[in-house]
Design a protein around this motif. Structure first.
Motif, mmCIF file in Angstrom:
data_model
loop_
_atom_site.group_PDB
_atom_site.id
_atom_site.type_symbol
_atom_site.label_atom_id
_atom_site.label_comp_id
_atom_site.label_asym_id
_atom_site.label_seq_id
_atom_site.Cartn_x
_atom_site.Cartn_y
_atom_site.Cartn_z
ATOM 1 N N THR A 67 -13.431 35.710 33.062
ATOM 2 C CA THR A 67 -14.622 36.435 33.497
ATOM 3 C C THR A 67 -15.804 36.106 32.598
ATOM 4 O OG1 THR A 67 -13.278 38.224 34.400
ATOM 5 C CG2 THR A 67 -15.584 38.733 33.946
ATOM 6 N N HIS A 68 -15.564 36.082 31.286
ATOM 7 C CA HIS A 68 -16.626 35.707 30.350
ATOM 8 C C HIS A 68 -17.127 34.297 30.655
ATOM 9 C CE1 HIS A 68 -16.707 39.051 27.476
ATOM 10 N NE2 HIS A 68 -15.395 39.131 27.624
ATOM 11 N N LEU A 69 -16.210 33.394 30.959
ATOM 12 C CA LEU A 69 -16.566 32.005 31.256
ATOM 13 C C LEU A 69 -17.502 31.923 32.461
ATOM 14 C CD1 LEU A 69 -16.188 29.019 30.573
ATOM 15 C CD2 LEU A 69 -14.107 29.045 31.943
ATOM 16 N N ALA A 70 -17.226 32.698 33.484
ATOM 17 C CA ALA A 70 -18.092 32.706 34.670
ATOM 18 C C ALA A 70 -19.497 33.200 34.310
ATOM 19 C CB ALA A 70 -17.475 33.581 35.760
ATOM 20 N N SER A 71 -19.584 34.202 33.457
ATOM 21 C CA SER A 71 -20.895 34.705 33.030
ATOM 22 C C SER A 71 -21.632 33.671 32.186
ATOM 23 C CB SER A 71 -20.734 36.001 32.229
ATOM 24 O OG SER A 71 -20.196 37.009 33.052
ATOM 25 N N MET A 72 -20.897 32.956 31.356
ATOM 26 C CA MET A 72 -21.509 31.903 30.542
ATOM 27 C C MET A 72 -22.105 30.819 31.433
ATOM 28 S SD MET A 72 -18.667 31.431 27.611
ATOM 29 C CE MET A 72 -18.294 32.714 26.439
ATOM 30 N N ASP A 73 -21.418 30.525 32.515
ATOM 31 C CA ASP A 73 -21.909 29.534 33.460
ATOM 32 C C ASP A 73 -23.257 29.972 34.030
ATOM 33 O OD1 ASP A 73 -21.434 27.014 34.791
ATOM 34 O OD2 ASP A 73 -21.078 28.153 36.617
ATOM 35 N N HIS A 74 -23.398 31.257 34.309
ATOM 36 C CA HIS A 74 -24.669 31.785 34.811
ATOM 37 C C HIS A 74 -25.780 31.610 33.770
ATOM 38 C CE1 HIS A 74 -23.153 33.368 38.543
ATOM 39 N NE2 HIS A 74 -22.250 34.105 37.917
ATOM 40 N N LEU A 75 -25.460 31.854 32.493
ATOM 41 C CA LEU A 75 -26.459 31.702 31.439
ATOM 42 C C LEU A 75 -26.900 30.245 31.307
ATOM 43 C CD1 LEU A 75 -28.212 32.753 29.159
ATOM 44 C CD2 LEU A 75 -26.211 32.614 27.646
ATOM 45 N N VAL A 76 -25.955 29.328 31.405
ATOM 46 C CA VAL A 76 -26.300 27.901 31.349
ATOM 47 C C VAL A 76 -27.241 27.549 32.489
ATOM 48 C CG1 VAL A 76 -25.392 25.551 31.617
ATOM 49 C CG2 VAL A 76 -24.220 27.180 30.106
ATOM 50 N N HIS A 77 -26.876 27.951 33.702
ATOM 51 C CA HIS A 77 -27.697 27.624 34.875
ATOM 52 C C HIS A 77 -29.080 28.276 34.804
ATOM 53 C CE1 HIS A 77 -24.770 25.249 37.007
ATOM 54 N NE2 HIS A 77 -23.870 26.187 36.822
ATOM 55 N N GLU A 78 -29.142 29.521 34.379
ATOM 56 C CA GLU A 78 -30.436 30.209 34.275
ATOM 57 C C GLU A 78 -31.316 29.524 33.229
ATOM 58 O OE1 GLU A 78 -33.256 33.089 35.452
ATOM 59 O OE2 GLU A 78 -31.390 32.429 36.370
ATOM 60 N N SER A 79 -30.723 29.152 32.099
ATOM 61 C CA SER A 79 -31.486 28.450 31.058
ATOM 62 C C SER A 79 -32.052 27.148 31.600
ATOM 63 C CB SER A 79 -30.596 28.166 29.844
ATOM 64 O OG SER A 79 -30.143 29.364 29.256
ATOM 65 N N GLU A 80 -31.206 26.373 32.262
ATOM 66 C CA GLU A 80 -31.650 25.095 32.820
ATOM 67 C C GLU A 80 -32.715 25.305 33.897
ATOM 68 O OE1 GLU A 80 -27.661 22.405 32.056
ATOM 69 O OE2 GLU A 80 -27.863 23.443 33.980
ATOM 70 N N PHE A 81 -32.518 26.299 34.738
ATOM 71 C CA PHE A 81 -33.472 26.600 35.805
ATOM 72 C C PHE A 81 -34.858 26.907 35.240
ATOM 73 C CE2 PHE A 81 -35.626 29.773 38.468
ATOM 74 C CZ PHE A 81 -35.783 29.045 39.642
ATOM 75 N N ALA A 96 -15.124 28.466 25.351
ATOM 76 C CA ALA A 96 -14.363 29.300 26.285
ATOM 77 C C ALA A 96 -13.498 28.439 27.196
ATOM 78 C CB ALA A 96 -15.307 30.184 27.098
ATOM 79 N N GLU A 97 -14.044 27.319 27.678
ATOM 80 C CA GLU A 97 -13.272 26.420 28.542
ATOM 81 C C GLU A 97 -12.051 25.865 27.812
ATOM 82 O OE1 GLU A 97 -16.733 24.661 31.507
ATOM 83 O OE2 GLU A 97 -16.434 23.695 29.550
ATOM 84 N N HIS A 104 -5.398 30.824 27.577
ATOM 85 C CA HIS A 104 -5.859 32.166 27.214
ATOM 86 C C HIS A 104 -6.792 32.808 28.243
ATOM 87 C CE1 HIS A 104 -4.062 31.788 23.255
ATOM 88 N NE2 HIS A 104 -4.630 30.596 23.143
ATOM 89 N N GLY A 105 -6.901 32.229 29.428
ATOM 90 C CA GLY A 105 -7.856 32.713 30.421
ATOM 91 C C GLY A 105 -7.672 34.156 30.840
ATOM 92 N N ALA A 106 -6.440 34.644 30.852
ATOM 93 C CA ALA A 106 -6.176 36.018 31.281
ATOM 94 C C ALA A 106 -6.250 37.021 30.126
ATOM 95 C CB ALA A 106 -4.802 36.102 31.948
ATOM 96 N N GLU A 107 -6.522 36.523 28.929
ATOM 97 C CA GLU A 107 -6.596 37.393 27.755
ATOM 98 C C GLU A 107 -8.043 37.796 27.487
ATOM 99 O OE1 GLU A 107 -3.082 36.185 24.855
ATOM 100 O OE2 GLU A 107 -4.409 34.495 25.256
ATOM 101 N N GLY A 108 -8.223 38.671 26.510
ATOM 102 C CA GLY A 108 -9.552 39.096 26.114
ATOM 103 C C GLY A 108 -10.255 38.041 25.287
ATOM 104 N N TYR A 109 -11.546 38.262 25.051
ATOM 105 C CA TYR A 109 -12.367 37.262 24.371
ATOM 106 C C TYR A 109 -11.893 36.953 22.954
ATOM 107 C CZ TYR A 109 -16.372 34.361 23.512
ATOM 108 O OH TYR A 109 -17.162 33.274 23.247
ATOM 109 N N ALA A 110 -11.274 37.904 22.289
ATOM 110 C CA ALA A 110 -10.812 37.669 20.916
ATOM 111 C C ALA A 110 -9.808 36.522 20.833
ATOM 112 C CB ALA A 110 -10.206 38.948 20.332
ATOM 113 N N ALA A 111 -9.209 36.138 21.946
ATOM 114 C CA ALA A 111 -8.253 35.019 21.952
ATOM 115 C C ALA A 111 -8.894 33.701 21.546
ATOM 116 C CB ALA A 111 -7.612 34.883 23.337
ATOM 117 N N VAL A 112 -10.217 33.612 21.598
ATOM 118 C CA VAL A 112 -10.913 32.395 21.171
ATOM 119 C C VAL A 112 -10.609 32.091 19.702
ATOM 120 C CG1 VAL A 112 -13.199 31.303 20.909
ATOM 121 C CG2 VAL A 112 -12.695 32.664 22.937
ATOM 122 N N ILE A 113 -10.195 33.091 18.930
ATOM 123 C CA ILE A 113 -9.826 32.877 17.524
ATOM 124 C C ILE A 113 -8.774 31.780 17.394
ATOM 125 C CG2 ILE A 113 -8.054 34.681 17.489
ATOM 126 C CD1 ILE A 113 -10.344 33.846 14.536
#
Length: 124
Positions: A67-81, A96-97, A104-113
């Motif tokens: 879910t976080h990854l999908a939101s990050m994609d929006h931020l990338v696109h908005e920045s570029e736009f 995140a990718e 770790h896709g089904a886990e919480g964001y702390a899994a990025v550690i």
């Protein structure tokens, strides 16, 4: 050094947000109170993330990494736009990718550690 890294992450995030809003005609001074609220909110998560990291268990209490990854994609696109440099949100998205690719896709964001714990240049 860890606190300096934290500081630069927060400041660069604020600057990226100010650039995006600035491109949309919003002054940084108007963004500052919202940014402070956001920083305070995230700061309140730190103790819980620390507990998850120490246990090695990353429940998706607020959202999955996917879910976080999908939101990050929006931020990338908005920045570029808006014509704003997008390297910082692209970097965050790439982390995140990689974490999702590591299972770790089904886990919480702390899994990025787990990604940060790897030696530089490895994918294992």
């Amino acid at each position: 050094m860890a606190v300096l890294g934290l500081m630069w992450g927060i400041l660069n995030s604020f600057l990226q947000g100010a650039a995006v809003l600035g491109a949309a005609g919003v002054d940084a001074a108007r963004f500052a109170p919202l940014a402070k609220t956001g920083i305070t909110t995230v700061a309140e998560w730190v103790a819980g993330y620390a507990e998850q990291i120490d246990k090695g268990d990353y429940p998706a209490l607020d959202a999955t990494l996917n879910t976080h990854l999908a939101s990050m994609d929006h931020l990338v696109h908005e920045s570029e736009f808006l014509g704003v440099i997008a390297e910082f949100p692209k970097f965050l998205k790439a982390l995140a990718e990689r974490s999702v690719a590591d299972g770790h896709g089904a886990e919480g964001y702390a899994a990025v550690i787990e990604l940060f714990r790897k030696p530089s240049g490895t994918r294992e």
